[in-house]
Design a protein around this motif. Structure first.
Motif, PDB file in Angstrom:
ATOM      1  N   HIS A  11       0.836  -1.200   0.000  1.00  0.00           N
ATOM      2  CA  HIS A  11       0.000   0.000   0.000  1.00  0.00           C
ATOM      3  C   HIS A  11       0.875   1.256   0.000  1.00  0.00           C
ATOM      4  O   HIS A  11       0.596   2.223  -0.715  1.00  0.00           O
ATOM      5  N   GLU A  12       1.932   1.220   0.815  1.00  0.00           N
ATOM      6  CA  GLU A  12       2.788   2.394   0.927  1.00  0.00           C
ATOM      7  C   GLU A  12       3.648   2.603  -0.320  1.00  0.00           C
ATOM      8  O   GLU A  12       3.933   3.733  -0.703  1.00  0.00           O
ATOM      9  N   ILE A  13       4.064   1.516  -0.965  1.00  0.00           N
ATOM     10  CA  ILE A  13       4.793   1.639  -2.232  1.00  0.00           C
ATOM     11  C   ILE A  13       3.904   2.315  -3.265  1.00  0.00           C
ATOM     12  O   ILE A  13       4.332   3.229  -3.983  1.00  0.00           O
ATOM     13  N   ALA A  14       2.655   1.869  -3.348  1.00  0.00           N
ATOM     14  CA  ALA A  14       1.723   2.463  -4.304  1.00  0.00           C
ATOM     15  C   ALA A  14       1.519   3.948  -4.015  1.00  0.00           C
ATOM     16  O   ALA A  14       1.523   4.784  -4.927  1.00  0.00           O
ATOM     17  N   GLN A  15       1.363   4.288  -2.726  1.00  0.00           N
ATOM     18  CA  GLN A  15       1.167   5.689  -2.361  1.00  0.00           C
ATOM     19  C   GLN A  15       2.410   6.521  -2.660  1.00  0.00           C
ATOM     20  O   GLN A  15       2.326   7.618  -3.229  1.00  0.00           O
ATOM     21  N   SER A  16       3.589   5.973  -2.305  1.00  0.00           N
ATOM     22  CA  SER A  16       4.826   6.721  -2.497  1.00  0.00           C
ATOM     23  C   SER A  16       5.127   6.964  -3.974  1.00  0.00           C
ATOM     24  O   SER A  16       5.605   8.034  -4.347  1.00  0.00           O
ATOM     25  N   LEU A  17       4.840   5.971  -4.812  1.00  0.00           N
ATOM     26  CA  LEU A  17       5.150   6.078  -6.237  1.00  0.00           C
ATOM     27  C   LEU A  17       3.990   6.639  -7.052  1.00  0.00           C
ATOM     28  O   LEU A  17       4.129   6.841  -8.257  1.00  0.00           O
ATOM     29  N   GLY A  18       2.856   6.871  -6.404  1.00  0.00           N
ATOM     30  CA  GLY A  18       1.698   7.387  -7.132  1.00  0.00           C
ATOM     31  C   GLY A  18       1.119   6.380  -8.103  1.00  0.00           C
ATOM     32  O   GLY A  18       0.639   6.736  -9.176  1.00  0.00           O
ATOM     33  N   ALA A  19       1.160   5.095  -7.711  1.00  0.00           N
ATOM     34  CA  ALA A  19       0.675   4.020  -8.581  1.00  0.00           C
ATOM     35  C   ALA A  19      -0.588   3.405  -7.997  1.00  0.00           C
ATOM     36  O   ALA A  19      -0.760   3.377  -6.775  1.00  0.00           O
ATOM     37  N   PRO A  20      -1.480   2.891  -8.848  1.00  0.00           N
ATOM     38  CA  PRO A  20      -2.660   2.188  -8.329  1.00  0.00           C
ATOM     39  C   PRO A  20      -2.245   0.860  -7.700  1.00  0.00           C
ATOM     40  O   PRO A  20      -1.191   0.303  -8.024  1.00  0.00           O
ATOM     41  N   LEU A  21      -3.072   0.350  -6.796  1.00  0.00           N
ATOM     42  CA  LEU A  21      -2.795  -0.909  -6.101  1.00  0.00           C
ATOM     43  C   LEU A  21      -3.853  -1.940  -6.467  1.00  0.00           C
ATOM     44  O   LEU A  21      -5.052  -1.671  -6.424  1.00  0.00           O
ATOM     45  N   ILE A  22      -3.393  -3.141  -6.835  1.00  0.00           N
ATOM     46  CA  ILE A  22      -4.274  -4.274  -7.095  1.00  0.00           C
ATOM     47  C   ILE A  22      -3.881  -5.378  -6.125  1.00  0.00           C
ATOM     48  O   ILE A  22      -2.719  -5.785  -6.070  1.00  0.00           O
ATOM     49  N   GLU A  23      -4.835  -5.860  -5.328  1.00  0.00           N
ATOM     50  CA  GLU A  23      -4.548  -6.836  -4.272  1.00  0.00           C
ATOM     51  C   GLU A  23      -5.107  -8.209  -4.627  1.00  0.00           C
ATOM     52  O   GLU A  23      -6.272  -8.336  -5.000  1.00  0.00           O
ATOM     53  N   TRP A  24      -4.253  -9.218  -4.479  1.00  0.00           N
ATOM     54  CA  TRP A  24      -4.671 -10.606  -4.644  1.00  0.00           C
ATOM     55  C   TRP A  24      -4.327 -11.338  -3.353  1.00  0.00           C
ATOM     56  O   TRP A  24      -3.170 -11.654  -3.093  1.00  0.00           O
ATOM     57  N   THR A  25      -5.339 -11.581  -2.521  1.00  0.00           N
ATOM     58  CA  THR A  25      -5.142 -12.252  -1.243  1.00  0.00           C
ATOM     59  C   THR A  25      -5.258 -13.757  -1.456  1.00  0.00           C
ATOM     60  O   THR A  25      -6.296 -14.252  -1.878  1.00  0.00           O
ATOM     61  N   VAL A  26      -4.177 -14.467  -1.169  1.00  0.00           N
ATOM     62  CA  VAL A  26      -4.114 -15.902  -1.424  1.00  0.00           C
ATOM     63  C   VAL A  26      -4.668 -16.671  -0.233  1.00  0.00           C
ATOM     64  O   VAL A  26      -4.388 -16.338   0.921  1.00  0.00           O
ATOM     65  N   LYS A  27      -5.447 -17.713  -0.521  1.00  0.00           N
ATOM     66  CA  LYS A  27      -5.988 -18.599   0.507  1.00  0.00           C
ATOM     67  C   LYS A  27      -5.537 -20.029   0.214  1.00  0.00           C
ATOM     68  O   LYS A  27      -4.925 -20.299  -0.828  1.00  0.00           O
TER      69      LYS A  27
END
Length: 305
Positions: free
Chosen positions: A68-84
């Protein structure tokens, strides 16, 4: 010759050399996240190489939040894939809903004439065709089957995959920034590890933890933090503890101490007969650890007579 890449709107996307970073900013600490020097170096190296960043560390050390912080710092969108435990690698590409198509066919729905109506995009597909290079978080990869990482090798290497039902090839015009987290529940395959830039997030030392606390509680009383950190690190050093308290649990504990307006003399007491910290439910998360502290306090009272 490779078929053309497919953009988010379905049109052909211009090809860029994979691995190109252009004028992308460097990752630094943010207003809500304290990144150590070695973590910043690791993130920026992975971004430069366009290699997946594999992050390991104790639970609660900020592995997931890092994406999340990388996306915020670089101004990039975040796509999350939570593995189960039931997640399959193919789900990250796409899923074909044959049952829905059969049902619609029985109802005479004209949508059945186009199989693309029943292709559901996965997180990798979303990341590959996003208009701007996103940060793709593959969270807790070690929860899945042992073959899960190997099944993603081709897609993460070449940044493309084939959709057999429609005959199209989905290809990233530019590599997304991939962050993979693991809690070390399983060993990851060597072939997967070779393709990653690895970083282990060590548990924060006292100075780093103080900086983290200052981010969450600006202007907090220095003496309160100092004594709370004393207790926190003492708890973590207790032999036989099943689950050591993490950074997030320290933040919760401090929040309670402030809310309850806990007197400093309670925190300053070093009486071993009162070995359990106040509001310990924020720090100790299972009955075995609570029992361990109760036993220590009992033994201290017994020795004191």
């Amino acid at each position: 010759m490779h078929p053309p890449a497919i953009a988010a709107d379905g049109r052909l996307a211009p090809r860029r050399p994979l691995g190109q970073t252009g004028g992308m900013k460097r990752f630094e600490s943010t207003d809500t996240y304290v990144a150590t020097d070695d973590l910043r170096v690791a993130v920026n190296a992975a971004v430069r190489l366009r290699r997946p960043l594999l992050v390991k560390g104790e639970p609660g050390t900020g592995k997931t939040v890092l994406a999340h912080e990388i996306a915020q710092s670089l101004g990039a969108p975040l796509i999350e894939w939570t593995v189960k435990s039931t997640t399959r690698a193919a789900q990250g590409l796409y899923e074909y809903d044959a049952v829905a198509r059969l049902r619609d066919g029985q109802l005479g729905d004209p949508r059945v004439n186009d199989i693309a109506n029943y292709i559901r995009r996965g997180k990798l597909w979303e990341a590959f065709v996003h208009p701007t290079p996103p940060v793709l978080l593959i969270d807790e990869i070690d929860k899945a089957d042992l073959e899960f990482p190997n099944d993603l090798l081709h897609e993460l290497d070449r940044m493309e995959f084939h959709v057999y039902e429609t005959g199209e090839t989905v290809r990233a015009a530019e590599r997304p920034i991939v962050v993979v987290t693991s809690n070390n529940e399983k060993d990851l395959p060597d072939a997967f590890l070779r393709r990653c830039f690895f970083h282990y997030i060590r548990f924060p030392d006292r100075d780093t933890m103080r900086a983290i606390v200052d981010v969450h509680f600006p202007g907090i009383q220095t003496l309160l933090v100092s004594r709370a950190l004393d207790i926190f690190y003492q708890v973590r050093e207790v032999q036989g503890l099943k689950k050591k308290p993490s950074t997030s649990e320290l933040i919760d504990w401090l929040k309670l101490l402030l809310h309850e307006d806990m007197p400093l003399d309670i925190l300053q007491s070093r009486d071993p007969a009162k070995a359990i910290p106040p509001l310990h439910g924020a720090l100790l998360k299972n009955e075995q650890d609570v029992t361990l502290f109760e036993r220590r306090a009992f033994m201290a009272r017994r020795e004191r007579g």
